[in-house]
Write a protein that holds these residues in place. Structure first.
Motif, short mmCIF file in Angstrom:
data_model
loop_
_atom_site.label_atom_id
_atom_site.label_comp_id
_atom_site.label_asym_id
_atom_site.label_seq_id
_atom_site.Cartn_x
_atom_site.Cartn_y
_atom_site.Cartn_z
N GLU A 84 -36.66 34.14 23.10
CA GLU A 84 -35.72 34.93 24.15
C GLU A 84 -34.34 35.13 23.65
OE1 GLU A 84 -36.74 36.55 26.73
OE2 GLU A 84 -38.77 35.89 26.49
N LEU A 85 -34.00 34.09 22.98
CA LEU A 85 -32.49 34.12 22.44
C LEU A 85 -32.48 35.21 21.22
CD1 LEU A 85 -31.41 30.36 22.55
CD2 LEU A 85 -30.60 32.25 23.85
N MET B 207 -30.41 21.62 20.32
CA MET B 207 -30.35 22.80 19.41
C MET B 207 -30.73 24.04 19.98
SD MET B 207 -30.78 22.33 16.37
CE MET B 207 -31.43 21.43 14.84
N ILE B 208 -30.90 24.01 21.39
CA ILE B 208 -30.61 25.26 22.13
C ILE B 208 -29.13 25.83 22.29
CG2 ILE B 208 -30.92 26.53 24.43
CD1 ILE B 208 -33.46 24.97 24.73
N ASP C 128 -42.26 24.81 24.69
CA ASP C 128 -41.18 25.47 25.70
C ASP C 128 -40.06 25.74 25.07
OD1 ASP C 128 -43.17 25.18 27.69
OD2 ASP C 128 -42.43 22.87 28.45
N PHE C 129 -39.56 24.85 24.15
CA PHE C 129 -38.45 25.23 23.37
C PHE C 129 -38.65 26.43 22.45
CE2 PHE C 129 -36.84 23.94 18.71
CZ PHE C 129 -35.59 24.13 19.15
N THR C 130 -39.65 26.89 21.93
CA THR C 130 -40.01 27.98 21.28
C THR C 130 -39.60 29.26 22.15
OG1 THR C 130 -41.54 26.74 19.79
CG2 THR C 130 -41.70 29.17 19.72
N THR D 105 -48.09 34.96 20.79
CA THR D 105 -48.40 35.45 22.21
C THR D 105 -47.00 36.03 22.82
OG1 THR D 105 -47.79 33.21 23.18
CG2 THR D 105 -50.18 33.98 22.72
N HIS D 106 -45.96 35.82 22.11
CA HIS D 106 -44.53 36.38 22.62
C HIS D 106 -44.67 37.79 22.56
CE1 HIS D 106 -40.42 36.46 23.61
NE2 HIS D 106 -40.17 37.29 22.62
N LYS D 107 -44.13 38.45 23.70
CA LYS D 107 -44.12 39.73 23.64
C LYS D 107 -42.39 40.07 23.95
CE LYS D 107 -48.41 40.73 25.99
NZ LYS D 107 -49.16 40.45 24.70
#
Length: 295
Positions: free
Chosen positions: A267-268, A218-219, A260-262, A293-295
């Motif tokens: 980032e993509l 999927m990535i 980890d996938f998320t 928590t993503h920045k």
């Protein structure tokens, strides 16, 4: 009703829910039975599943209508209950989320093939989808998710059917791909650049992929979409490739692996992240935590 576009703009990234079918099997659905029959006969189970995903932090909860078009329901002699099945599915989700999450009307493939490969005329396919989609819209879904498509022509007809009923309803469309050395391709030979161009042309608002693959593939698929469209992208992975153990189908990717996938999908630049076959509320909870928590 919630405005999907406003919610996406405000949140930047939305979390969708996970599998319904694999949870229904855990709760008594027998192989070969119609999952959508549960809407009428065991609605409390759909309520329980929706509550679990809502409490896990999903921004979007899908209706149990993946196979609720009349052509698909006719496999179970339930096509005369198309309206009742779809209406009840929306009602269940609306009661659970109480306008605090988006109600996503699931529209899946018919399992039939268009001419010249099969026996279905395009006009008959369009009538089929319009009958299902019209009741989903009338029942108050916030958006449509035309999902798990492997034939671009069928996906196009489904979108056109929706657009003839409403120019405003938000439409997500996902295709299912095989990842081969030459790139990502559906079983009907559709590649990502062609899919992106055509889905946008006919009126999809968000496009991407679900089902058929674990997180690694999927990535790869997500990267192809990002390279070929400016539309928001949705990715909903299976919890790995299933293995058969006795009479059980086992999906082995853990919520921790989904976390980890998320991180990679964020980032993509993927806009909507959720799960497909084998995922559970715990997988969605893991996605939610990373998104928050993503920045």
């Amino acid at each position: 009703m919630i405005n999907f576009f406003d919610k996406l703009e405000q949140a930047k990234v939305l979390v969708s829910d996970g599998a319904i079918g694999s949870l229904l099997f855990e709760k008594g659905l027998n192989p070969g039975d119609c999952p959508e029959r549960f809407n009428l006969e065991k609605p409390e189970i759909l309520t329980e599943i929706a509550q679990a995903y809502f409490q896990a932090g999903a921004d979007m909860i899908q209706t149990n209508t993946f196979g609720a078009s009349p052509l698909k329901l006719s496999d179970y002699n339930l096509d005369d209950k198309t309206e009742e099945i779809n209406q009840k599915a929306v009602e269940i989700i609306k009661q659970v989320v109480d306008s605090k999450a988006l109600v996503s009307g699931s529209v899946g493939p018919t399992g039939r093939m268009l001419l010249p490969y099969g026996d279905i005329e395009p006009a008959a396919m369009k009538d089929n989808y319009k009958r299902q989609i019209s009741i989903l819209i009338e029942s108050g879904v916030d958006l449509l998710c035309i999902e798990t498509m492997t034939d671009l022509n069928e996906a196009v007809i489904a979108i056109q059917s929706a657009r003839e009923l409403s120019q405003d309803i938000p439409i997500i469309t996902t295709m299912t791909f095989d990842v081969i050395p030459q790139g990502c391709v559906t079983i009907m030979g559709n590649r990502v650049p062609e899919v992106c161009d055509k889905l946008e042309e006919v009126g999809a608002n968000v496009i991407g992929s679900n089902c058929g693959n674990g997180t690694d593939n999927m990535i790869t698929i997500a990267k192809e979409f990002i390279a070929n469209t400016q539309l928001p992208i949705i990715i909903q992975s299976n919890a790995g490739i299933p293995t058969i153990m006795g009479d059980q189908v086992i999906y082995q990717e853990t919520p921790e692996e989904f976390a980890d996938f998320t991180k990679i999908l964020l980032e993509l630049g993927v806009s909507i992240i959720g799960g497909c076959c084998g995922t559970t509320p715990n997988h969605i909870r893991a996605i939610r935590q990373i998104v928050d928590t993503h920045k």
